[in-house]
Enzyme design. Structure first.
Site, PDB file in Angstrom:
ATOM      1  N   ALA A  10      20.489 -25.174  16.014  1.00 34.02           N
ATOM      2  CA  ALA A  10      19.111 -25.404  15.434  1.00 34.02           C
ATOM      3  C   ALA A  10      18.726 -26.429  14.538  1.00 34.02           C
ATOM      4  O   ALA A  10      17.858 -27.020  14.427  1.00 34.02           O
ATOM      5  CB  ALA A  10      18.549 -24.029  14.410  1.00 34.02           C
ATOM      6  N   LYS A  12      20.487 -29.549  15.143  1.00 32.59           N
ATOM      7  CA  LYS A  12      20.160 -30.705  16.203  1.00 32.59           C
ATOM      8  C   LYS A  12      18.635 -30.626  16.410  1.00 32.59           C
ATOM      9  O   LYS A  12      17.951 -31.583  16.480  1.00 32.59           O
ATOM     10  CB  LYS A  12      21.182 -30.404  17.039  1.00 32.59           C
ATOM     11  CG  LYS A  12      22.590 -30.927  16.828  1.00 32.59           C
ATOM     12  CD  LYS A  12      23.301 -30.987  18.099  1.00 32.59           C
ATOM     13  CE  LYS A  12      24.869 -31.327  17.812  1.00 32.59           C
ATOM     14  NZ  LYS A  12      25.416 -31.212  19.191  1.00 32.59           N
ATOM     15  N   ASP A  68      26.619 -34.681  22.891  1.00 36.58           N
ATOM     16  CA  ASP A  68      27.920 -34.315  22.238  1.00 36.58           C
ATOM     17  C   ASP A  68      28.466 -35.310  21.346  1.00 36.58           C
ATOM     18  O   ASP A  68      28.051 -36.629  21.259  1.00 36.58           O
ATOM     19  CB  ASP A  68      29.146 -34.383  23.204  1.00 36.58           C
ATOM     20  CG  ASP A  68      30.232 -33.346  22.585  1.00 36.58           C
ATOM     21  OD1 ASP A  68      29.814 -31.967  22.276  1.00 36.58           O
ATOM     22  OD2 ASP A  68      31.267 -33.763  22.765  1.00 36.58           O
ATOM     23  N   SER A  69      28.863 -34.896  20.190  1.00 37.06           N
ATOM     24  CA  SER A  69      29.061 -36.082  19.019  1.00 37.06           C
ATOM     25  C   SER A  69      30.598 -35.564  18.407  1.00 37.06           C
ATOM     26  O   SER A  69      30.903 -34.304  18.537  1.00 37.06           O
ATOM     27  CB  SER A  69      28.140 -35.746  17.896  1.00 37.06           C
ATOM     28  OG  SER A  69      26.706 -35.926  18.421  1.00 37.06           O
ATOM     29  N   TYR A 150      29.840 -32.573   8.846  1.00 39.28           N
ATOM     30  CA  TYR A 150      30.569 -33.321   7.968  1.00 39.28           C
ATOM     31  C   TYR A 150      29.715 -34.479   7.016  1.00 39.28           C
ATOM     32  O   TYR A 150      30.425 -34.924   6.252  1.00 39.28           O
ATOM     33  CB  TYR A 150      31.684 -34.299   8.569  1.00 39.28           C
ATOM     34  CG  TYR A 150      32.419 -33.468   9.827  1.00 39.28           C
ATOM     35  CD1 TYR A 150      33.725 -32.900   8.967  1.00 39.28           C
ATOM     36  CD2 TYR A 150      32.418 -33.250  10.909  1.00 39.28           C
ATOM     37  CE1 TYR A 150      34.596 -32.311   9.778  1.00 39.28           C
ATOM     38  CE2 TYR A 150      33.365 -32.300  11.781  1.00 39.28           C
ATOM     39  CZ  TYR A 150      34.391 -32.140  10.934  1.00 39.28           C
ATOM     40  OH  TYR A 150      35.316 -31.315  11.796  1.00 39.28           O
ATOM     41  N   ARG A 177      23.170 -40.187  15.966  1.00 39.37           N
ATOM     42  CA  ARG A 177      22.238 -39.428  16.574  1.00 39.37           C
ATOM     43  C   ARG A 177      21.178 -39.971  17.002  1.00 39.37           C
ATOM     44  O   ARG A 177      20.425 -40.087  17.822  1.00 39.37           O
ATOM     45  CB  ARG A 177      22.205 -38.077  16.284  1.00 39.37           C
ATOM     46  CG  ARG A 177      21.407 -36.997  17.191  1.00 39.37           C
ATOM     47  CD  ARG A 177      21.840 -35.455  16.863  1.00 39.37           C
ATOM     48  NE  ARG A 177      23.019 -35.157  16.818  1.00 39.37           N
ATOM     49  CZ  ARG A 177      23.690 -34.672  15.978  1.00 39.37           C
ATOM     50  NH1 ARG A 177      23.340 -34.860  14.647  1.00 39.37           N
ATOM     51  NH2 ARG A 177      24.910 -34.094  15.929  1.00 39.37           N
TER      52      ARG A 177
END
Length: 195
Positions: A10, A12, A68-69, A150, A177
């Site tokens: 949620a 993101k 994807d990160s 993080y 992002r």
């Protein structure tokens, strides 16, 4: 254009909806009837990103994008990297991940790190990839209450605040992002309107 964002996160979704604005209709996995856990079994961030997009396209035939990160820390040879979400074990816990990272960096003077995002877009079976990187350093203790993951211990280069001390808009302008999605949005704007 209507696109599915292949995530159940949620945080993101809110972040990306703010970046995309109202020129695109964003659907969630639930909106397209996808309730299963999408596999993330690849050894790299780009691999996981593509795997998620392929899953949605193969099973639902819906134009989508997946990201994807990961956080790559120099002193830890790039860890946690592709394992960032579950660094502290299962189930996923932002607090456990963050605490383990701080513990593993306790005696390190080199605190260089970067967030990396890779987005895979699939439209009508064609694939494109977009990458964004945010360079910075890991602090010795958390600061700020915004963001997630993080963010409270990551201070991007050129700033005196962590991602968690920034508004969603501020972070979006400089984050990994945000950079990857800016490339995605620029690409989407160039597509013919009939797509």
């Amino acid at each position: 254009m209507t696109l599915c964002f292949a995530t159940n996160n949620a945080n993101k979704l809110a972040e990306i909806a703010a970046l995309l604005g109202d020129q695109f209709t964003l659907k969630t996995l639930q909106d397209i009837g996808c309730f299963e856990e999408i596999p993330e079994t690849q050894a790299t961030i780009p691999g996981n990103s593509r795997q998620k997009a392929e899953h949605v396209w193969d099973h639902y035939q819906v134009n989508c994008f997946a990201d994807d990160s990961g956080l790559e820390v120099d002193a830890l040879d790039g860890a946690p990297g592709v394992h960032s979400a579950y660094y502290g074990g299962h189930p996923r816990s932002y607090e456990r991940n963050l605490n383990l990272l701080l513990t593993n960096l306790k005696d390190q003077t080199n605190r260089r790190a970067r967030f990396r995002t890779v987005i895979t877009l699939v439209i009508d079976g064609q694939y494109w990839s977009f990458e964004g990187v945010a360079e910075g350093q890991i602090l010795t203790e958390p600061r700020g209450t915004g963001g997630f993951g993080y963010d409270p211990i990551f201070q991007p280069d050129g700033h005196d605040r962590t991602f968690a001390e920034m508004s969603m808009e501020e972070k979006g302008d400089i984050s990994h992002r945000g950079k990857a999605f800016a490339k995605l949005v620029a690409f989407l704007k160039e597509l013919p309107p009939t797509t």
